[in-house]
Design a protein around this motif. Structure first.
Motif, short mmCIF file in Angstrom:
data_model
loop_
_atom_site.label_atom_id
_atom_site.label_comp_id
_atom_site.label_asym_id
_atom_site.label_seq_id
_atom_site.Cartn_x
_atom_site.Cartn_y
_atom_site.Cartn_z
N ALA A 12 0.84 -1.22 0.00
CA ALA A 12 0.00 0.00 0.00
C ALA A 12 0.87 1.26 0.00
CB ALA A 12 -0.91 0.01 1.23
N LEU A 13 1.89 1.26 0.84
CA LEU A 13 2.70 2.47 0.93
C LEU A 13 3.44 2.73 -0.39
CD1 LEU A 13 4.12 2.40 4.57
CD2 LEU A 13 2.12 3.58 3.66
N GLN A 14 3.87 1.61 -1.00
CA GLN A 14 4.55 1.78 -2.29
C GLN A 14 3.59 2.40 -3.32
OE1 GLN A 14 6.19 -1.93 -3.71
NE2 GLN A 14 8.17 -1.52 -2.69
N GLU A 15 2.40 1.80 -3.34
CA GLU A 15 1.45 2.27 -4.35
C GLU A 15 1.05 3.74 -4.09
OE1 GLU A 15 -2.32 0.31 -6.66
OE2 GLU A 15 -1.52 -0.75 -4.90
N LEU A 16 0.91 4.07 -2.81
CA LEU A 16 0.52 5.45 -2.46
C LEU A 16 1.59 6.46 -2.90
CD1 LEU A 16 -1.07 4.97 1.07
CD2 LEU A 16 -2.18 5.98 -0.92
N GLN A 17 2.85 6.04 -2.90
CA GLN A 17 3.92 6.95 -3.33
C GLN A 17 3.69 7.40 -4.77
OE1 GLN A 17 6.27 8.36 -1.54
NE2 GLN A 17 5.41 7.25 0.23
N GLN A 18 3.05 6.51 -5.59
CA GLN A 18 2.89 6.81 -7.01
C GLN A 18 1.69 7.71 -7.30
OE1 GLN A 18 5.41 5.44 -8.74
NE2 GLN A 18 6.03 4.43 -6.82
N VAL A 19 0.86 7.90 -6.32
CA VAL A 19 -0.41 8.62 -6.55
C VAL A 19 -0.16 10.05 -7.02
CG1 VAL A 19 -2.34 9.68 -5.32
CG2 VAL A 19 -1.78 7.29 -4.96
N ASP A 20 -0.93 10.49 -8.10
CA ASP A 20 -0.76 11.90 -8.50
C ASP A 20 -2.11 12.62 -8.73
OD1 ASP A 20 -1.50 10.64 -10.76
OD2 ASP A 20 0.32 11.10 -11.90
N SER A 21 -3.20 11.97 -8.25
CA SER A 21 -4.46 12.72 -8.33
C SER A 21 -5.35 12.36 -7.15
CB SER A 21 -5.19 12.39 -9.64
OG SER A 21 -5.85 11.15 -9.50
N PRO A 22 -6.22 13.24 -6.76
CA PRO A 22 -7.13 12.96 -5.64
C PRO A 22 -8.00 11.74 -5.95
CG PRO A 22 -7.23 15.29 -6.24
CD PRO A 22 -6.42 14.61 -7.26
N GLN A 23 -8.29 11.55 -7.21
CA GLN A 23 -9.14 10.43 -7.61
C GLN A 23 -8.43 9.11 -7.31
OE1 GLN A 23 -12.32 10.48 -8.57
NE2 GLN A 23 -12.13 8.24 -8.41
N GLN A 24 -7.17 9.03 -7.72
CA GLN A 24 -6.35 7.84 -7.47
C GLN A 24 -6.26 7.57 -5.98
OE1 GLN A 24 -2.63 8.74 -9.43
NE2 GLN A 24 -2.85 6.91 -10.74
#
Lengths: 344, 813
Positions: free
Chosen positions: A12-24
């Motif tokens: 989860a933390l890895q994936e969250l690092q990639q987030v670039d929009s509020p939707q994601q």
């Protein structure tokens, strides 16, 4: 189970690092923490754990949730901050453009000045009396000690309607009407504002229609010194505490003794200037002790009571107060003139 | 009255006072001096010269070359262009270095090749007012009497070294229309003595009563008529000193006899008249009122139509003078006159005043008679003139005065006490101080116990008849500055505005705060303007001034709107095209053609809107004013006055208003519903005529509002239970007034309805011709409980069905 939870945290933390929009970000929140999310999925297996393991695993699960939530909140805040910043950038105004003013109109300068004068005298205990602008010769002249053919009638050429009815030439008839209405009672303390009319060719300083404010006081033992005291109070309130008055003997048929009153020049403060013709004084008022004939005709016994009266032209005061150069402005009502008085 | 300082000093010592200081002293004493003018308008270095010879200029036809002696021993050569210059004359000479009025410096010059060492002057060049010059001095150089010493400064000769005080006299102080009166005044101010002129008459052996007969047939108009007969006068110019005196006083010298009568008039304040005695048959004088149809040719050669109120001097049959106003041409003193009849009389002031006004003839004489001359000076003035005529015109008076009178005048006795003086003025004068003042005035008095003065007022002070007149004399001579300033003692009354005054102030404040400008317009207007809005001036006839200044200011306004239109047009012409104006003032109504009682003065409030309500700005478009702006002003006014619930508006078509955009303003009074004014658009035809854009006006009467307005604010508890709002839109015929719908809602839903508001009105093809959709928002609320949905639905349903029944309304879905 513990490993699965730890694995979930890392993933989860890895994936969250990639987030670039509020939707994601929202999608990931649902994916990991939602009702049907990954964490819930794992915790479904809690039922198979022993009583000892349960609190331990529960603790781990809480830690994992907290860790994921904390990152999500952090990300959330960052997105909000960015969004706010963008919005502020987009919303910048030209603050020098004009705003939407409330409307401002003006009370006519003559009424503005008249109200100011009225208020001063109200503060001194006067009431305001009014009377008709079309008057009987009796009230306008005769009851004021100006019988027909009196030479003093020359002083004020009048607009007659009939032999007995005319446009009042001063507000003094209101004094007569007030005296008659009071039926001999004292004290009388009134001021009488209003329009008056005299035959005059209009020019920068003359107008056939103008406004006066007169005052009348009748009582026991009213003295000329009281008149001086009253006028001094008035001019100091109207023109400032430094204003002084000077009385010069004069003549009005309805007062005796009579005086013209000068006030310290409003422009130079008495030093002498063009406005006061280098005398330091400006003439603003006429006044005197009410003539015994006038008291008698008004229903008073001059042996018992005495009184004083004074009168001033509102235009004259307004001209001085605002430095206006032409009396005709008051009656042509040019908006560019009127609107200058839309302020304190 | 123009007073020469030098002349005045003949009657009283003026040392220690310059003209300016004297003026200040007199002004502070109650005789206002407008201005003190030097008689010398800028002359220096001009002296009396003697023209020894005159020769033609060699190169100029119109110029002469004169040799002039100015008393310096050196003969001056002066080129002069005046026609009347001649050898043997005494003339004023401006020598090299002299200055003439206008800062004109005299320099050595060459005129057409001939050197000129100065200039021979005319009277005008010396700064004299040519209107006051005797005829012979108006053209050419001033020829002076041969008796003058050569080299004498011209300022001495013409009395230019003098100042003139211009007195601006109030009507009560006609005693100062004479040099003696002014001298007495200065005596009172300074304590100095007055020197009276000599009026001793040396008379001939012949008796006057054999030559003159005097009678008074109009005793009310003439209380005293006296005459002297003077023989053998030689008419000619007056001596310079007399001419100088008259010119200084603003009177033109004519000839020695006339000049003496004018001089004595100025000296004593008593006008005199000289008749050519040989043109009065039998020396018969009768003073009477004119007869109907009589005429008289006066001195100015005008034929005057006389009326029976005019007093005339007759020769026993025909008028020969208008008493106190002007002499007649038939008995005028001319160059051939030998014997004169000199008149000194007291004519009634009112009679002279009326005559002089009616004929437009105001003279120095009539001015003095109008204000009543001093009866005690009739004879001294007559004698003074006789003595001067003897001196200056060689006339010799016949013995005795011929007179008629209706009784002698005794000085008035007036009483005043010291206590009364101090009580009236707020002073603490001593008996001695008051005695000193009366002494300086030359008022004789007796002083009784308790400080009561009984004053014998001299007849020259006809203005003093009562105690307060004496108090005024004391006050002004003591000095107004010396009177203390005190505050009124006694009952204190609170000051306040009356309700109408408070209402007018409130309206002024609200309206100006809302962006309207207050105007004050003239109460006088043109007759057509009073007819412009008959609905606002019902059953009234205009009040017309007897003698208006012009036709467009000849009647009193009957409406305010007509005046506001004038203001709007004035502003439009100055590119002030948008205006929001209001006026609060009186209009004048009467049902009388000719007033026998005062007209009704009605207080009105009017407003005018034209052009744009707001101008275009970067973020808003300009918006033109409309009917609802004008109506909104009224609604605001009524709301402020707490009258909203009793006001209604009905479509109306008064004259000069737009027939489709005007409402009568109705108010419910205890006597029933009445119209108090109108609001609407100006009729387009009138707008066009006045070149105005769409203009909306309103005018209402204020008197009903004065009565009905409520100024008491009564708090109502805030609602504690929720409201329910229902919005509906109904399609109705165009003619159905919105107020009918809202009124119906109120009558059906009654107390449970809290508010009704029309929030949209729509017309369009979809609705069909003649239809409109009106959207209304209704708010229901119960004061003591929560309304149920069912209750509201039922009530609202009733409202809707009443709309359907009464107005064939269709509910829009």
């Amino acid at each position: 189970m513990k490993e699965r939870l730890e694995g979930l945290r890392v993933e989860a933390l890895q994936e969250l690092q990639q987030v670039d929009s509020p939707q994601q970000l929202n999608d990931l929140r649902v994916k990991y923490l939602g009702k049907k999310g990954a964490l819930t999925e794992i915790l479904r297996g809690m039922g198979g754990l022993s009583a000892e393991e349960r609190p331990v695993i529960g603790q781990v699960a809480n830690d994992v949730r907290a860790a994921i939530e904390s990152v999500i909140d952090e990300k959330q805040n960052a997105f909000q901050q960015a969004e706010t910043n963008n919005r502020l950038l987009a919303e910048t105004l030209d603050v020098t453009l004009p705003g939407k003013q409330l409307p401002t109109g003006a009370v006519h300068p003559l009424n503005k000045v008249a109200q100011e004068i009225e208020d001063i005298f109200i503060g001194l205990g006067y009431t305001i009396a009014e009377g008709p602008e079309v008057e009987e010769d009796y009230y306008n002249f005769e009851a004021l000690n100006l019988p027909k053919n009196h030479p003093a009638r020359d002083m004020q050429d009048s607009f007659y309607v009939t032999d007995e009815i005319l446009m009042r030439t001063h507000t003094s008839p209101v004094q007569v009407r007030t005296m008659k209405a009071m039926k001999g009672k004292t004290p009388v303390k009134v001021i009488c504002p209003g329009k008056v009319y005299r035959r005059d060719d209009d020019d920068a300083t003359h107008s056939f229609q103008f406004n006066q404010i007169e005052g009348l006081v009748i009582g026991k033992n009213i003295r000329m010194s009281d008149l001086k005291g009253t006028l001094l109070q008035f001019v100091q309130q109207m023109f400032g505490a430094q204003a002084q008055i000077r009385l010069r003997p004069s003549f009005f048929p309805f007062t005796e003794p009579s005086a013209e009153v000068d006030v310290t020049c409003v422009q130079c403060g008495g030093g002498g200037c063009r406005m006061c013709k280098h005398t330091g004084w400006l003439e603003i008022l006429g006044c005197g002790m009410v003539h015994p004939r006038v008291l008698e005709m008004g229903g008073y016994d001059p042996e018992e009571v005495s009184g004083f009266a004074f009168g001033m032209g509102v235009e004259r005061i307004a001209l001085l107060k605002y430095g206006i150069d032409d009396i005709r402005h008051f009656y042509t009502n040019d908006l560019r003139f009127l609107n200058q008085f839309a302020r304190m | 009255m123009n007073v020469s300082y030098k002349w005045l000093s003949q009657y009283i010592d003026l040392s220690g006072y310059t003209g300016q200081e004297l003026a200040e002293k007199m002004t502070r004493g109650g005789i206002e001096i407008d201005v003190v003018e030097s008689r010398n308008k800028g002359v220096t270095g001009v002296v009396v010269g003697y023209v020894k010879s005159k020769e033609k200029h060699p190169d100029a036809d119109k110029l002469n070359v004169c040799k002039v002696d100015v008393g310096t021993g050196e003969e001056l050569q002066i080129v002069c262009g005046a026609k009347n210059v001649d050898a043997g004359q005494h003339v004023p000479v401006a020598v090299i270095g002299a200055v003439l009025p206008g800062d004109f410096k005299i320099k050595r010059a060459k005129l057409r090749g001939v050197e000129s060492q100065g200039m021979i002057c005319s009277a005008k060049e010396l700064g004299l007012n040519d209107k006051l010059l005797p005829k012979e001095q108006q053209e050419g150089i001033l020829v002076l009497p041969a008796t003058l010493k050569i080299g004498t400064p011209i300022t001495d000769v013409l009395g230019l070294d003098d100042e003139v005080l211009e007195l601006d006299l109030t009507p009560n102080r006609s005693d100062c229309l004479s040099m003696l009166g002014v001298a007495y005044e200065i005596g009172a101010l300074t304590g100095r003595e007055v020197k009276l002129p000599d009026h001793t008459v040396n008379h001939a052996a012949v008796r006057a009563d054999g030559l003159v007969k005097v009678s008074i047939s109009a005793p009310e108009q003439c209380s005293h008529y006296s005459a002297r007969y003077i023989k053998g006068v030689k008419i000619g110019p007056s001596p310079l000193w007399l001419q100088n005196r008259l010119i200084a006083a603003g009177v033109r010298p004519i000839n020695n006899v006339v000049d003496v009568t004018n001089f004595v008039m100025l000296e004593y304040g008593q006008p005199l008249h000289a008749f050519d005695a040989d043109r009065i048959p039998g020396g018969r004088i009768d003073v009477r009122l004119a007869k109907p149809g009589e005429t008289l040719v006066t001195l100015d050669d005008q034929e005057r139509k006389l009326e029976p109120h005019m007093l005339v001097i007759t020769n026993g049959s025909e008028p020969i003078a208008l008493a106190g106003v002007m002499g007649g041409a038939s008995t005028e003193v001319s160059g051939e006159t030998v014997n004169i009849l000199l008149e000194s009389a007291k004519f009634d002031g009112g009679t002279v005043r009326k005559t002089s006004r009616q004929l437009g003839l105001r003279s120095e004489s009539s001015i003095r008679f109008e204000k009543e001359v001093d009866p005690a000076r009739v004879i001294p003035a007559l004698d003074r003139a006789a003595s001067l005529i003897a001196e200056l015109a060689e006339g010799l008076a016949a013995e005795g005065i011929v007179e008629a009178s209706t009784g002698s005048v005794q000085p008035l006795k007036v009483e005043v006490s010291l206590d009364k003086i101090n009580g009236y003025l707020g002073t603490e004068l001593s008996k001695l101080e008051v005695q000193t003042i009366f002494g300086r005035l030359h008022f004789e008095y007796e002083l009784a116990d308790k400080g009561v003065f009984t004053v014998n007022v001299p007849t020259r002070r006809g203005d003093i008849t009562r105690a307060v007149d004496l108090i005024e004399e004391v006050a002004r001579l003591h000095g107004y500055d010396e009177i203390p300033t005190t505050l009124i003692h006694g009952d204190v009354v609170p000051g306040s505005l009356t309700k109408p005054q408070a209402i007018r102030r409130e309206l002024r404040k609200r309206l100006s705060d809302a962006g309207l400008n207050e105007v004050v317009s003239y109460s006088f207007t043109g007759p057509a303007k009073t007819q412009l809005f008959p609905a606002l001036a019902k059953d009234t006839k205009p009040v017309r001034l007897a003698m208006p200044m012009s036709e467009d200011r000849s009647v009193l306004r009957t409406t305010l709107i007509a005046q506001l239109l004038e203001t709007a047009a004035y502003n439009r012409n100055r590119k002030n095209e948008s205006a929001a104006l209001f006026e609060i003032g009186s209009v004048f109504h009467t049902d009388e053609e000719q007033l026998t009682r005062l007209p009704h003065e009605k207080h009105r409030f009017a407003a005018l809107l034209t052009g744009n309500r707001s101008e275009a700005q970067w973020n808003t478009k300009a918006a033109a004013v409309d009917f609802y702006d004008a109506k909104g002003i009224l609604e605001t006014v009524f709301s402020v006055l707490g009258l909203t619930s009793i006001v209604s508006y009905e479509a109306a078509q008064p004259e000069h208003f737009h027939p489709g955009r005007t409402a009568a303003v109705m108010i419910d009074t205890p006597k029933g519903r009445e119209a108090i004014g109108y609001v609407g658009q100006l009729h387009p035809a009138l707008q066009l005529e006045l070149d105005l854009a769409d203009t909306y006006v309103l005018e209402i009467s204020l008197e009903p509002l004065y009565e009905l307005a409520t100024s008491d604010i009564e708090y109502k508890a805030l609602p504690r239970y929720p409201a329910i709002q229902r919005d509906i839109a109904v399609v109705v015929d165009q003619e159905v007034a919105a107020a009918k719908l809202t009124g119906t809602a109120w009558s059906i839903a009654g107390e449970l309805l809290e508010s009704v508001r029309v929030f949209d009105v729509y017309t369009g093809e979809k609705l069909g011709a003649g239809k409109k959709s009106v959207a209304i928002s209704l708010v229901y609320r119960h004061a003591d409980r929560t309304l149920t949905d069912e209750e509201v639905t039922e009530l609202h349903g009733k409202v809707v069905s009443q709309f359907e029944q009464s107005f064939a309304a269709e509910l829009r879905k």
